[in-house]
Write an enzyme that holds these catalytic residues in place. Sequence first.
Site, PDB file in Angstrom:
ATOM      1  N   ARG A  37       0.725  -1.333  -0.108  1.00  0.00           N
ATOM      2  CA  ARG A  37      -0.075  -0.096   0.164  1.00  0.00           C
ATOM      3  C   ARG A  37       0.918   1.409  -0.134  1.00  0.00           C
ATOM      4  O   ARG A  37       0.331   2.262  -0.349  1.00  0.00           O
ATOM      5  CB  ARG A  37      -0.979   0.060   1.133  1.00  0.00           C
ATOM      6  CG  ARG A  37      -2.229  -1.111   0.752  1.00  0.00           C
ATOM      7  CD  ARG A  37      -2.949  -1.108   2.233  1.00  0.00           C
ATOM      8  NE  ARG A  37      -2.716  -1.684   3.238  1.00  0.00           N
ATOM      9  CZ  ARG A  37      -2.547  -3.060   3.542  1.00  0.00           C
ATOM     10  NH1 ARG A  37      -3.092  -3.846   2.855  1.00  0.00           N
ATOM     11  NH2 ARG A  37      -2.007  -3.526   4.560  1.00  0.00           N
ATOM     12  N   GLU A  43       6.101 -10.418  14.797  1.00  0.00           N
ATOM     13  CA  GLU A  43       5.904 -10.904  16.220  1.00  0.00           C
ATOM     14  C   GLU A  43       5.613 -12.356  16.013  1.00  0.00           C
ATOM     15  O   GLU A  43       5.615 -13.166  16.871  1.00  0.00           O
ATOM     16  CB  GLU A  43       4.585 -10.234  16.762  1.00  0.00           C
ATOM     17  CG  GLU A  43       4.883  -8.671  17.379  1.00  0.00           C
ATOM     18  CD  GLU A  43       6.057  -8.825  18.113  1.00  0.00           C
ATOM     19  OE1 GLU A  43       6.217  -9.685  18.927  1.00  0.00           O
ATOM     20  OE2 GLU A  43       6.718  -7.545  18.325  1.00  0.00           O
TER      21      GLU A  43
END
Length: 285
Positions: A130, A167
């Site tokens: 994006r 993560e």
Amino acid sequence: MLLSALLSTAHKFAPSQCPYTNIDRDKRSSQNSSQSKSQNPKSFHLFFSTQTDTEVCSMFAEENGLKGDPRLQAISQAIRVVPHFPKQGIMFQDITTLLLDHKAFKDTIDIFVDRYRDMHISVVAGVEARGFMFGPPIALGIGAKFVPLRKPRKLPSEVISEQYELEYGSDCLELHVGAVQPGERALIIDDMVATGGTLSAAIRLLERVGAEVVECACVIGVPEVKGHCRLNGKPLYVLVEPREIDSCLRCDCSPVAADVKKEECLRRKVMMCSSYQFSPEWAPN
């Protein structure tokens, strides 16, 4: 001195291993999978790495000269919130509706162009995917070139790669060799920032080819990034916070009350804040 700089730059081109070629990938995937299963699926939080680089306070546009600017509210309202996408419990910030609103989209680009026009930036680097939507018009507006930072195996010519940890896994950004020259001043653009892991990788990638990263910029940034985003000491400029669907997202309902009202809220396409928050399994980077 010039020879020393060139040798230093050449040394930085030593390729980093991407997760797709790392022999420990399967081991990490197994570890990440077991960590993911240990999380309560209805108790989501934004995680921040304990292994932070130099911390830097983020700059939200409203707190940096644009307080009360009606363009910021229009930009925020143009962003659609899609509950439970791509999975249950995630409040997806859909910027495609911002692109449909030509005035709000133009305001977004204008704010960035006004900020960076006089900073002598020669490179605007957009993070896949994006960042590609906002980077090119900003580059045109400030008279800079646009350089895409892509995921592995997307660029056709010789590349330099930078691996980074998320993560719940690893990823990699790549840049065409020769696209950015030593000494060029660069701006990094993406649509949203949460933990800062991807932006930090983009900074390292550009610095390895000798560029000077002036700043990182995002349309959306979670409030938690203020002072907690690991961006290698680089400033971060953000236009708006993530949108909410309804005021009940910030209610003080007890868990019991939240469970009672959950079906009603979901019928109205609203999620209770005490039941659902941002998911670490799919947190923007």
